[in-house]
Design a protein around this motif. Structure first.
Motif, PDB file in Angstrom:
ATOM      1  N   PRO A 125       8.862   5.666   1.546  1.00 25.74           N
ATOM      2  CA  PRO A 125       7.953   5.491   0.657  1.00 25.74           C
ATOM      3  C   PRO A 125       7.523   6.526  -0.278  1.00 25.74           C
ATOM      4  O   PRO A 125       7.316   7.803   0.130  1.00 25.74           O
ATOM      5  CB  PRO A 125       6.494   4.883   1.412  1.00 25.74           C
ATOM      6  N   LEU A 126       7.397   6.318  -1.499  1.00 29.28           N
ATOM      7  CA  LEU A 126       6.994   7.288  -2.461  1.00 29.28           C
ATOM      8  C   LEU A 126       5.987   8.124  -2.273  1.00 29.28           C
ATOM      9  O   LEU A 126       6.013   9.297  -2.267  1.00 29.28           O
ATOM     10  CB  LEU A 126       7.003   6.794  -3.914  1.00 29.28           C
TER      11      LEU A 126
ATOM     12  N   ILE B  58      -4.690  11.663   2.122  1.00 25.60           N
ATOM     13  CA  ILE B  58      -5.472  10.551   1.209  1.00 25.60           C
ATOM     14  C   ILE B  58      -4.641  10.086  -0.020  1.00 25.60           C
ATOM     15  O   ILE B  58      -4.523   9.247  -0.171  1.00 25.60           O
ATOM     16  CB  ILE B  58      -6.932  10.859   1.058  1.00 25.60           C
ATOM     17  N   SER B  59      -4.191  11.081  -0.685  1.00 26.39           N
ATOM     18  CA  SER B  59      -3.553  11.123  -1.756  1.00 26.39           C
ATOM     19  C   SER B  59      -2.104  10.129  -1.578  1.00 26.39           C
ATOM     20  O   SER B  59      -1.740   9.299  -2.183  1.00 26.39           O
ATOM     21  CB  SER B  59      -3.092  12.422  -2.456  1.00 26.39           C
ATOM     22  N   GLY B  60      -1.680  10.456  -0.391  1.00 27.43           N
ATOM     23  CA  GLY B  60      -0.254   9.768  -0.014  1.00 27.43           C
ATOM     24  C   GLY B  60      -0.578   8.402   0.250  1.00 27.43           C
ATOM     25  O   GLY B  60       0.487   7.556  -0.222  1.00 27.43           O
ATOM     26  N   TYR B  61      -1.479   7.940   0.898  1.00 27.32           N
ATOM     27  CA  TYR B  61      -1.957   6.389   1.156  1.00 27.32           C
ATOM     28  C   TYR B  61      -2.086   5.680  -0.153  1.00 27.32           C
ATOM     29  O   TYR B  61      -1.858   4.753  -0.253  1.00 27.32           O
ATOM     30  CB  TYR B  61      -3.028   6.379   2.114  1.00 27.32           C
ATOM     31  N   VAL B  62      -2.963   6.505  -1.074  1.00 27.07           N
ATOM     32  CA  VAL B  62      -3.196   5.921  -2.233  1.00 27.07           C
ATOM     33  C   VAL B  62      -2.030   5.632  -3.287  1.00 27.07           C
ATOM     34  O   VAL B  62      -1.682   4.535  -3.737  1.00 27.07           O
ATOM     35  CB  VAL B  62      -4.315   6.815  -3.021  1.00 27.07           C
ATOM     36  N   PHE B  63      -1.039   6.652  -3.150  1.00 23.90           N
ATOM     37  CA  PHE B  63       0.108   6.373  -3.630  1.00 23.90           C
ATOM     38  C   PHE B  63       1.036   5.341  -3.183  1.00 23.90           C
ATOM     39  O   PHE B  63       1.693   4.562  -4.066  1.00 23.90           O
ATOM     40  CB  PHE B  63       0.970   7.831  -3.713  1.00 23.90           C
ATOM     41  N   ASN B  64       0.931   5.094  -1.792  1.00 20.89           N
ATOM     42  CA  ASN B  64       1.880   4.110  -1.190  1.00 20.89           C
ATOM     43  C   ASN B  64       1.046   2.685  -1.574  1.00 20.89           C
ATOM     44  O   ASN B  64       1.766   1.650  -1.625  1.00 20.89           O
ATOM     45  CB  ASN B  64       1.601   4.427   0.078  1.00 20.89           C
ATOM     46  N   SER B  65      -0.100   2.815  -1.823  1.00 16.71           N
ATOM     47  CA  SER B  65      -0.740   1.456  -2.306  1.00 16.71           C
ATOM     48  C   SER B  65      -0.643   1.068  -3.589  1.00 16.71           C
ATOM     49  O   SER B  65      -0.939  -0.280  -3.825  1.00 16.71           O
ATOM     50  CB  SER B  65      -2.347   1.450  -1.811  1.00 16.71           C
ATOM     51  N   ILE B  66      -0.471   1.974  -4.468  1.00 13.27           N
ATOM     52  CA  ILE B  66      -0.300   1.480  -5.892  1.00 13.27           C
ATOM     53  C   ILE B  66       0.981   1.648  -6.488  1.00 13.27           C
ATOM     54  O   ILE B  66       1.350   1.006  -7.609  1.00 13.27           O
ATOM     55  CB  ILE B  66      -1.347   2.238  -6.904  1.00 13.27           C
ATOM     56  N   LEU B  67       1.993   2.129  -5.827  1.00 14.70           N
ATOM     57  CA  LEU B  67       3.297   2.268  -6.142  1.00 14.70           C
ATOM     58  C   LEU B  67       4.416   1.438  -5.506  1.00 14.70           C
ATOM     59  O   LEU B  67       4.010   1.253  -4.422  1.00 14.70           O
ATOM     60  CB  LEU B  67       3.745   3.741  -6.123  1.00 14.70           C
TER      61      LEU B  67
END
Length: 325
Positions: A272-273, A316-325
């Motif tokens: 995942p990105l 936290i940023s990584g999880y946010v990225f995975n949720s929106i990309l």
């Protein structure tokens, strides 16, 4: 810009020493020669330029402006944005960090710069657009700036100034004395130059051993970590992939331009990105060489707190990225 150093490193390792390309030791040694030369040049230039800036720049006005409560966090954002326009790796950002500390800028504001500078710069932005497109690049840039801003605010709230090393505190005292001399006398640049030069040599003398040890560790990591090691543990179905990727990345050392092609390969393998970007942020924004450099300015406890807060924000940023990309 530093291609000539790479050519020299290649010549020394593969021509003079007759080592074979692709071997662990040769790659580690090549990395060590290249990065040591590059970073020492950057340290020399940046510390000298910061010495000139510190001797002329109205740092009191900047400090007062950045410290006003009515800015409501804007000072951290400004420092983070300043990090965007300074294209340094994490180790190269440390001299500017020392300059900020020396100038009396609040510690959290200096941390905001230190975090953002290696993560977001024109090189990283250009590569990101080419590899992942404009939308992902915009999200990354915004998240990088917010990461530095929020981490800086958190670290400032913890009141960590007393965890600076005695050396850093002495630098602060000397800076105040030098500033008083420069204010008392309208000193010409030629008369300031010996003070600036001696201060630069003093800082370099204190930092170089940490640079060499840190880059040696980074070189060993660079040369000896086997291919495919990370892909195995960062698969899509692993819910702990983001923290694992971030924590695993911390011991490594590479700038954004070097790690982005690796991120592209990881994404192409189905990772995942957001996980891959968390890995990139860990590699670029936090590293053992950076910790070795910071050890001259911060106690181990302060380094641990700094790394802990930034690591948590990256996860936290990584999880946010995975949720929106």
């Amino acid at each position: 810009m530093f291609d000539w150093i790479l050519h020299i490193a290649d010549w020394l390792v593969f021509e003079v020493l007759k080592m074979k390309k692709g071997e662990h030791l040769s790659e580690a040694l090549n990395f060590f020669i290249y990065d040591t030369t590059k970073i020492l040049i950057l340290l020399f230039v940046v510390i000298f330029l910061m010495g000139i800036v510190n001797s002329y720049f109205p740092i009191d006005k900047v400090k007062n402006y950045l410290s006003r409560n009515k800015l409501y966090g804007l000072e951290y954002l400004m420092s983070s944005l300043f990090g965007v326009v300074t294209p340094f790796c994490s180790c190269s950002s440390v001299p500017l960090f020392i300059g900020f500390v020396k100038g009396g800028i609040p510690l959290g504001v200096t941390f905001a710069f230190l975090i953002t500078s290696p993560l977001v710069n024109e090189v990283a932005i250009g590569l990101f657009i080419a590899l992942f497109g404009l939308k992902t690049t915009i999200i990354y840039v915004i998240s990088g700036v917010l990461l530095g801003t929020i981490s800086g605010i958190i670290l400032q709230k913890l009141n960590l100034e007393h965890f600076l090393t005695p050396w850093a505190k002495e630098v602060l005292v000397n800076a105040q004395q030098e500033e008083a001399v420069f204010k008392a006398e309208k000193t010409s640049f030629l008369n300031r130059l010996p003070i600036i030069w001696n201060e630069m040599l003093k800082i370099l003398k204190g930092i170089i051993p940490y640079v060499l040890v840190g880059i040696a560790i980074g070189g060993l990591m660079h040369g000896y970590i086997p291919e495919g090691f990370f892909e195995k543990y960062m698969a899509k179905d692993n819910h702990f992939a983001v923290p694992l990727a971030t924590i695993t990345a911390v011991p490594m050392y590479m700038n954004a331009s070097g790690v982005l092609p690796v991120v592209q390969v990881l994404v192409s393998k189905g990772i995942p990105l957001g996980t891959a970007i968390a890995f990139m942020m860990g590699v670029v924004g936090l590293s053992l060489p950076e910790a070795m450099l910071l050890k001259k300015v911060m106690t181990l406890k302060l380094i641990a707190i700094f790394f802990g807060v930034v690591t948590l924000c990256i996860i936290i940023s990584g999880y946010v990225f995975n949720s929106i990309l």
